[in-house]
Design an enzyme around this catalytic site. Structure first.
Site, PDB file in Angstrom:
ATOM      1  CE1 TYR A 135       4.013  -6.237   4.383  1.00  0.00           C
ATOM      2  CE2 TYR A 135       3.102  -8.636   4.229  1.00  0.00           C
ATOM      3  CZ  TYR A 135       3.236  -7.298   3.742  1.00  0.00           C
ATOM      4  OH  TYR A 135       2.514  -7.236   2.372  1.00  0.00           O
ATOM      5  CG  ASP A 185      -2.002  -1.379   1.193  1.00  0.00           C
ATOM      6  OD1 ASP A 185      -2.168  -1.515   0.069  1.00  0.00           O
ATOM      7  OD2 ASP A 185      -2.178  -1.539   2.400  1.00  0.00           O
TER       8      ASP A 185
END
Length: 267
Positions: free
Chosen positions: A109, A51
């Protein structure tokens, strides 16, 4: 011929990976270069679509080409044309049935948080600042509750459109750093804003506003209104893409549950 490209980028100045009608994206940068080289549009297929503002230590995409160019030359040509906030780390040939999205079996992540008495302007856009005192041990206990296979409906954006919100997490832990902490999470896949919602919740645990034993009930309730906060994108990094089950097994053991995605290109 199918080419696999490994890249890294700083996400501050991008509206995300995926191409948009307006604005700067990672996909746009590469497709512009490939169009110039091929004299026609060439679409790239990523392993993950980060994003706006999210960074990547490791990201992959593939594309098909009729050009007979050495892999080192591909790397050189792309890096020469790219802006300073993107770098091509490696280029290699892959089987024609390989697909970056469908052959991806896991992702890791890392979310970076720094603490102190005041914000550091030199960390702006790359780490998130929290000035309250946090209980890292309590946060880590809560983080461990997410390991396993769960429905994460209550821990993702309400805009998430995928049919199944069940995901498997192999790793979920708080790692203390010199100036704060990192949240490291590895899973079969992640829902829209899922990591940022998890981080926001864990910070609330660290502040004493939530408890680790709240997690099972929140997962069971599947209600995002019960977990309303989302951490900013600044500190989020896509750290690793797992393109084979062997990679996951090597790190997390042979007994883990691996989710295979059906490659549409094979049928």
């Amino acid at each position: 011929m199918r080419i696999l490209v490994e890249i890294a980028y700083q996400g501050n100045q991008f509206l995300g990976f995926q191409i948009q009608q307006q604005g700067r994206t990672v996909q746009q940068q590469f497709e512009k270069i490939l169009k110039r080289m091929h004299k026609h549009h060439v679409r790239i297929h990523p392993s993950s679509r980060t994003d706006r503002g999210v960074h990547a230590y490791q990201q992959f995409f593939h594309f098909d080409t009729e050009l007979n160019i050495d892999n080192k030359q591909w790397q050189y040509a792309m890096n020469r044309a790219l802006p300073d906030d993107i770098y091509v780390k490696n280029v290699r040939n892959v089987d024609e049935y390989f697909h970056c999205r469908y052959d991806c079996v896991g992702k890791r992540y890392r979310y970076k948080v720094y603490q102190g008495n005041h914000r550091n302007p030199f960390k702006s856009g790359t780490e998130t600042f929290v000035n309250e005192t946090l209980d890292y041990d309590k946060m880590n206990k809560a983080a461990q509750e997410f390991i396993g296979t769960h429905d994460f409906t209550g821990f993702c954006s309400q805009k998430t459109e995928v049919e199944s919100k069940v995901r498997t997490l192999y790793q979920s832990e708080i790692v203390a750093t010199k100036e704060g902490f990192d949240y490291v999470v590895t899973g079969s896949g992640f829902l829209y804003n899922m990591v940022r919602v998890l981080v926001a919740f864990l910070i609330e645990v660290g502040k004493g506003k939530r408890e680790p034993n709240d997690v099972p009930k929140l997962l069971e309730d599947k209600n995002r209104n019960n977990v309303p906060l989302t951490a900013p994108p600044d500190g989020l990094y896509l750290e690793k893409i797992y393109l084979s089950p062997e990679e996951l097994i090597q790190e997390y053991g042979k007994d883990i549950k691996i989710h295979y995605k059906k490659s549409l290109e094979k049928h």
